[in-house]
Design a protein around this motif. Structure first.
Motif, PDB file in Angstrom:
ATOM      1  N   PHE A  16      -5.701  16.243  -1.530  1.00 44.97           N
ATOM      2  CA  PHE A  16      -6.154  15.015  -0.875  1.00 44.97           C
ATOM      3  C   PHE A  16      -5.025  14.039  -0.526  1.00 44.97           C
ATOM      4  O   PHE A  16      -5.255  13.057   0.173  1.00 44.97           O
ATOM      5  N   LEU A  17      -3.796  14.301  -0.979  1.00 47.00           N
ATOM      6  CA  LEU A  17      -2.664  13.444  -0.627  1.00 47.00           C
ATOM      7  C   LEU A  17      -1.679  14.133   0.319  1.00 47.00           C
ATOM      8  O   LEU A  17      -0.555  13.663   0.503  1.00 47.00           O
ATOM      9  N   VAL A  18      -2.103  15.245   0.910  1.00 53.39           N
ATOM     10  CA  VAL A  18      -1.184  16.038   1.727  1.00 53.39           C
ATOM     11  C   VAL A  18      -0.660  15.253   2.926  1.00 53.39           C
ATOM     12  O   VAL A  18       0.485  15.448   3.365  1.00 53.39           O
ATOM     13  N   ASP A  19      -1.453  14.333   3.462  1.00 54.65           N
ATOM     14  CA  ASP A  19      -1.014  13.542   4.619  1.00 54.65           C
ATOM     15  C   ASP A  19       0.101  12.562   4.242  1.00 54.65           C
ATOM     16  O   ASP A  19       0.872  12.135   5.106  1.00 54.65           O
ATOM     17  N   LYS A  20       0.173  12.209   2.968  1.00 57.78           N
ATOM     18  CA  LYS A  20       1.192  11.254   2.522  1.00 57.78           C
ATOM     19  C   LYS A  20       2.470  11.938   2.049  1.00 57.78           C
ATOM     20  O   LYS A  20       3.575  11.518   2.393  1.00 57.78           O
ATOM     21  N   ILE A  21       2.321  12.976   1.241  1.00 59.15           N
ATOM     22  CA  ILE A  21       3.495  13.573   0.598  1.00 59.15           C
ATOM     23  C   ILE A  21       3.710  15.035   0.967  1.00 59.15           C
ATOM     24  O   ILE A  21       4.709  15.641   0.568  1.00 59.15           O
ATOM     25  N   LEU A  61     -10.797  -0.725 -12.160  1.00 63.02           N
ATOM     26  CA  LEU A  61     -10.066  -1.008 -13.387  1.00 63.02           C
ATOM     27  C   LEU A  61      -8.842  -0.106 -13.519  1.00 63.02           C
ATOM     28  O   LEU A  61      -7.774  -0.539 -13.971  1.00 63.02           O
ATOM     29  N   GLY A  62      -8.986   1.158 -13.123  1.00 59.96           N
ATOM     30  CA  GLY A  62      -7.846   2.077 -13.174  1.00 59.96           C
ATOM     31  C   GLY A  62      -6.719   1.617 -12.279  1.00 59.96           C
ATOM     32  O   GLY A  62      -5.536   1.655 -12.658  1.00 59.96           O
ATOM     33  N   GLN A  63      -7.076   1.141 -11.070  1.00 61.93           N
ATOM     34  CA  GLN A  63      -6.057   0.650 -10.144  1.00 61.93           C
ATOM     35  C   GLN A  63      -5.361  -0.594 -10.684  1.00 61.93           C
ATOM     36  O   GLN A  63      -4.156  -0.797 -10.471  1.00 61.93           O
ATOM     37  N   ILE A  64      -6.125  -1.433 -11.396  1.00 65.23           N
ATOM     38  CA  ILE A  64      -5.535  -2.644 -11.972  1.00 65.23           C
ATOM     39  C   ILE A  64      -4.487  -2.285 -13.019  1.00 65.23           C
ATOM     40  O   ILE A  64      -3.386  -2.846 -13.042  1.00 65.23           O
ATOM     41  N   ILE A  65      -4.826  -1.324 -13.893  1.00 64.67           N
ATOM     42  CA  ILE A  65      -3.905  -0.916 -14.955  1.00 64.67           C
ATOM     43  C   ILE A  65      -2.643  -0.297 -14.374  1.00 64.67           C
ATOM     44  O   ILE A  65      -1.521  -0.688 -14.701  1.00 64.67           O
ATOM     45  N   VAL A  66      -2.843   0.676 -13.481  1.00 65.04           N
ATOM     46  CA  VAL A  66      -1.694   1.385 -12.913  1.00 65.04           C
ATOM     47  C   VAL A  66      -0.904   0.484 -11.977  1.00 65.04           C
ATOM     48  O   VAL A  66       0.335   0.450 -12.012  1.00 65.04           O
ATOM     49  N   GLY A  67      -1.618  -0.251 -11.139  1.00 63.88           N
ATOM     50  CA  GLY A  67      -0.951  -1.130 -10.187  1.00 63.88           C
ATOM     51  C   GLY A  67      -0.130  -2.201 -10.867  1.00 63.88           C
ATOM     52  O   GLY A  67       0.968  -2.539 -10.417  1.00 63.88           O
ATOM     53  N   GLY A  68      -0.648  -2.745 -11.977  1.00 65.45           N
ATOM     54  CA  GLY A  68       0.083  -3.771 -12.709  1.00 65.45           C
ATOM     55  C   GLY A  68       1.403  -3.257 -13.230  1.00 65.45           C
ATOM     56  O   GLY A  68       2.434  -3.949 -13.168  1.00 65.45           O
ATOM     57  N   LEU A  69       1.402  -2.035 -13.735  1.00 66.70           N
ATOM     58  CA  LEU A  69       2.643  -1.448 -14.242  1.00 66.70           C
ATOM     59  C   LEU A  69       3.618  -1.137 -13.112  1.00 66.70           C
ATOM     60  O   LEU A  69       4.819  -1.371 -13.214  1.00 66.70           O
ATOM     61  N   CYS A  70       3.084  -0.591 -12.007  1.00 66.96           N
ATOM     62  CA  CYS A  70       3.953  -0.179 -10.899  1.00 66.96           C
ATOM     63  C   CYS A  70       4.580  -1.373 -10.183  1.00 66.96           C
ATOM     64  O   CYS A  70       5.638  -1.239  -9.558  1.00 66.96           O
ATOM     65  N   GLN A  71       3.949  -2.536 -10.256  1.00 66.72           N
ATOM     66  CA  GLN A  71       4.512  -3.718  -9.605  1.00 66.72           C
ATOM     67  C   GLN A  71       5.828  -4.149 -10.251  1.00 66.72           C
ATOM     68  O   GLN A  71       6.652  -4.824  -9.639  1.00 66.72           O
ATOM     69  N   LEU A  72       6.024  -3.739 -11.484  1.00 62.19           N
ATOM     70  CA  LEU A  72       7.240  -4.110 -12.204  1.00 62.19           C
ATOM     71  C   LEU A  72       8.377  -3.127 -11.969  1.00 62.19           C
ATOM     72  O   LEU A  72       9.495  -3.355 -12.426  1.00 62.19           O
ATOM     73  N   ALA A  73       8.102  -2.031 -11.274  1.00 59.03           N
ATOM     74  CA  ALA A  73       9.058  -0.932 -11.197  1.00 59.03           C
ATOM     75  C   ALA A  73       9.995  -1.047 -10.004  1.00 59.03           C
ATOM     76  O   ALA A  73       9.724  -1.730  -9.016  1.00 59.03           O
ATOM     77  N   THR A  74      11.112  -0.318 -10.121  1.00 59.80           N
ATOM     78  CA  THR A  74      12.031  -0.087  -9.020  1.00 59.80           C
ATOM     79  C   THR A  74      12.031   1.410  -8.739  1.00 59.80           C
ATOM     80  O   THR A  74      11.393   2.197  -9.450  1.00 59.80           O
ATOM     81  N   ALA A  75      12.762   1.831  -7.710  1.00 57.66           N
ATOM     82  CA  ALA A  75      12.832   3.262  -7.407  1.00 57.66           C
ATOM     83  C   ALA A  75      13.367   4.046  -8.605  1.00 57.66           C
ATOM     84  O   ALA A  75      12.917   5.155  -8.900  1.00 57.66           O
ATOM     85  N   ILE A  85       0.360   5.710  -7.551  1.00 60.12           N
ATOM     86  CA  ILE A  85       1.780   5.932  -7.863  1.00 60.12           C
ATOM     87  C   ILE A  85       2.503   6.616  -6.713  1.00 60.12           C
ATOM     88  O   ILE A  85       3.706   6.422  -6.526  1.00 60.12           O
ATOM     89  N   MET A  86       1.781   7.389  -5.896  1.00 58.17           N
ATOM     90  CA  MET A  86       2.428   7.986  -4.724  1.00 58.17           C
ATOM     91  C   MET A  86       2.712   6.925  -3.666  1.00 58.17           C
ATOM     92  O   MET A  86       3.767   6.946  -3.009  1.00 58.17           O
ATOM     93  N   ASP A  87       1.803   5.977  -3.477  1.00 58.85           N
ATOM     94  CA  ASP A  87       2.066   4.866  -2.559  1.00 58.85           C
ATOM     95  C   ASP A  87       3.276   4.071  -3.038  1.00 58.85           C
ATOM     96  O   ASP A  87       4.138   3.669  -2.237  1.00 58.85           O
ATOM     97  N   ALA A  88       3.338   3.827  -4.354  1.00 57.37           N
ATOM     98  CA  ALA A  88       4.472   3.081  -4.906  1.00 57.37           C
ATOM     99  C   ALA A  88       5.773   3.855  -4.711  1.00 57.37           C
ATOM    100  O   ALA A  88       6.810   3.281  -4.371  1.00 57.37           O
ATOM    101  N   ALA A  89       5.721   5.181  -4.916  1.00 63.34           N
ATOM    102  CA  ALA A  89       6.919   6.008  -4.757  1.00 63.34           C
ATOM    103  C   ALA A  89       7.426   5.970  -3.320  1.00 63.34           C
ATOM    104  O   ALA A  89       8.640   5.858  -3.075  1.00 63.34           O
TER     105      ALA A  89
END
Length: 457
Positions: free
Chosen positions: A182-187, A338-352, A384-388
């Motif tokens: 389901f993510l083949v169009d992105k990655i 809720l899952g997006q909130i948990i994961v998104g919150g962590l990914c907002q703090l990240a760098t490459a 996490i793929m969008d963040a990557a």
């Protein structure tokens, strides 16, 4: 030797004394797996109501729908657990494990043999590894004195979890290698040479695999605290001759029927491998079919076959009951956001550079609530793929980190260890402390590995 030194040696190594501190939680805090599951259900429901706008009825509806969305998967997983257990408990496999256990004669060699075998069997199939490793542990403790059985079970179970991080049958690796994920169009399509077997993943896995063996060896208790396996020996069961007086008796004891079905299964297995290749064939259903075919040949009459399944069906009880409830948790996490909130919150703090670490940490947290790698990827993968892509991070490394995080907290999340405990007649509290101790080592080593290893490969 001084009296003080003797007392220190009697207490065991520092690592042993440190690992015992985790037993407090196991003995006084950790409930039975079903209670753990129900408490998580309540916590996720409350969090969804408080931290999202989804509302009480929305959460209740998602919980209800999520339960029934997992019924087919619950049966699939239960059938796999039972089928692999039937294979692992066959007299042929048990006899082979008994002979295998006699290859070693010291506790150190026994631990190395058990864990190397666990890693190898996990590459084949996680459910088979979960069942067959404690059986080998039983054989080792009967042959080699001085082995601490609870630690063996925890260490053997850890090989199943870690093996999935480098095995071709891991859900996410197999999924991303397909042309229609389901993510083949992105990655795009990520073959297992890119994800599973990239240099960073191989190096981190070797560090964890070897490190866990060393950790187990250094954490074995003093003789005064060793707990050996004490169950009755069932290796030399007397085979009862089946009556063959009536036509029905002859059919129930027919070896021809079982051989024909077994041959038909083998033909399908060979054809599938020739058509799709080895890695392309390893779907969940196909792996179950391999073990099912093996059982037709291992149990050479219909009556032996069905009796073996009856004897092992109890191993699937907790999986069958709890998977739907975890489906309900997954439904609430996904639908409420809720899952997006948990994961998104962590990914907002990240760098490459640090995103793999945040992918690992977020996967570790979410896995406590959605203990299915495929189900968890549905919730966490797109985020996490969008963040990557946005941060221009290394996509395979982020995927690897997700898999490590998902597998690591299987040492804390009790669902998948239940079949192993059922095989040896142990309770979760008997091994959870050691599992948590191994998890702590994994967490520290994996985070360091995700930060340091990419700098050199």
């Amino acid at each position: 030797m001084s009296k003080e030194s003797s007392q220190t040696l009697d207490r065991g190594s520092f690592l042993w004394r440190f690992s015992k501190k985790f037993n407090f939680a196991a003995e006084n805090i950790i409930p039975d797996p079903l209670v753990f599951c129900l408490i998580l259900t309540i916590l996720v429901f409350a969090a969804g109501v408080i931290f999202t706008d989804y509302g009480v009825m929305g959460m209740l509806t998602s919980w209800y729908n999520g339960i029934w969305s997992q019924i087919a998967f619950a049966f699939q997983m239960s059938f796999m657990v039972v089928t692999c257990a039937v294979t692992a408990r066959s007299k042929q496999v048990k006899s082979g494990l008994k002979k295998f256990a006699k290859l070693v004669s010291t506790p150190t060699a026994a631990v190395i043999l058990l864990m190397a075998f666990g890693y190898a069997s996990s590459f084949l199939n996680w459910a088979f590894c979960t069942i067959v490793t404690p059986i080998l542990a039983m054989q080792l403790t009967k042959h080699v004195k001085g082995l601490h059985f609870p630690m063996l079970i925890a260490a053997g179970y850890s090989t199943m979890c870690l093996g999935q991080c480098l095995g071709p049958s891991a859900s996410v690796y197999a999924l991303l290698a397909g042309k229609d994920h389901f993510l083949v169009d992105k990655i795009g399509v990520l073959t297992q040479s890119v994800t599973t077997y990239n240099p960073m993943n191989v190096i981190v896995w070797i560090i964890l695999a070897v490190g866990t063996i060393i950790l187990t060896l250094k954490t074995m208790p003093p003789k005064s605290e060793v707990v050996e396996y004490q169950a009755a020996d069932d290796d030399d069961e007397v085979e009862i001759e089946e009556p063959k007086n009536t036509f029905a008796d002859k059919m129930n004891g027919s070896r021809v029927i079982m051989t024909l079905i077994g041959i038909a299964g083998l033909v399908n297995i060979v054809f599938t491998f020739m058509k799709n290749g080895f890695l392309g064939s390893l779907s969940l259903n196909f792996v179950i079919f391999i073990f099912l075919t093996a059982n037709f040949l291992l149990y050479n009459t219909p009556s032996k076959f069905i009796n073996a399944y009856r004897d092992n069906l109890s191993l699937a009880t907790d999986v069958m009951i709890q998977f739907p409830f975890y489906g309900g948790i997954s439904g609430m996490m996904a639908d409420s956001g809720l899952g997006q909130i948990i994961v998104g919150g962590l990914c907002q703090l990240a760098t490459a550079y640090t995103l793999p670490v945040f992918s690992y940490l977020s996967a570790s947290v979410v896995n406590l609530f959605i203990p299915s790698q495929g189900g968890q990827w549905i919730v966490q993968g797109p985020i996490i793929m969008d963040a990557a892509l946005r941060l221009n991070a290394n996509v395979p490394h982020v995927v690897n980190a997700f898999v490590y995080g998902d597998e690591a907290t299987n040492l804390l999340q009790p669902l998948y260890v239940i079949p192993a405990l059922s095989v040896v007649g142990m309770k979760l509290k008997d091994v959870w402390g050691y599992m948590a101790f191994i998890w702590l080592f994994w967490c520290i080593a994996t985070v360091l590995g995700l930060l340091v290893v990419p700098m050199f490969v």
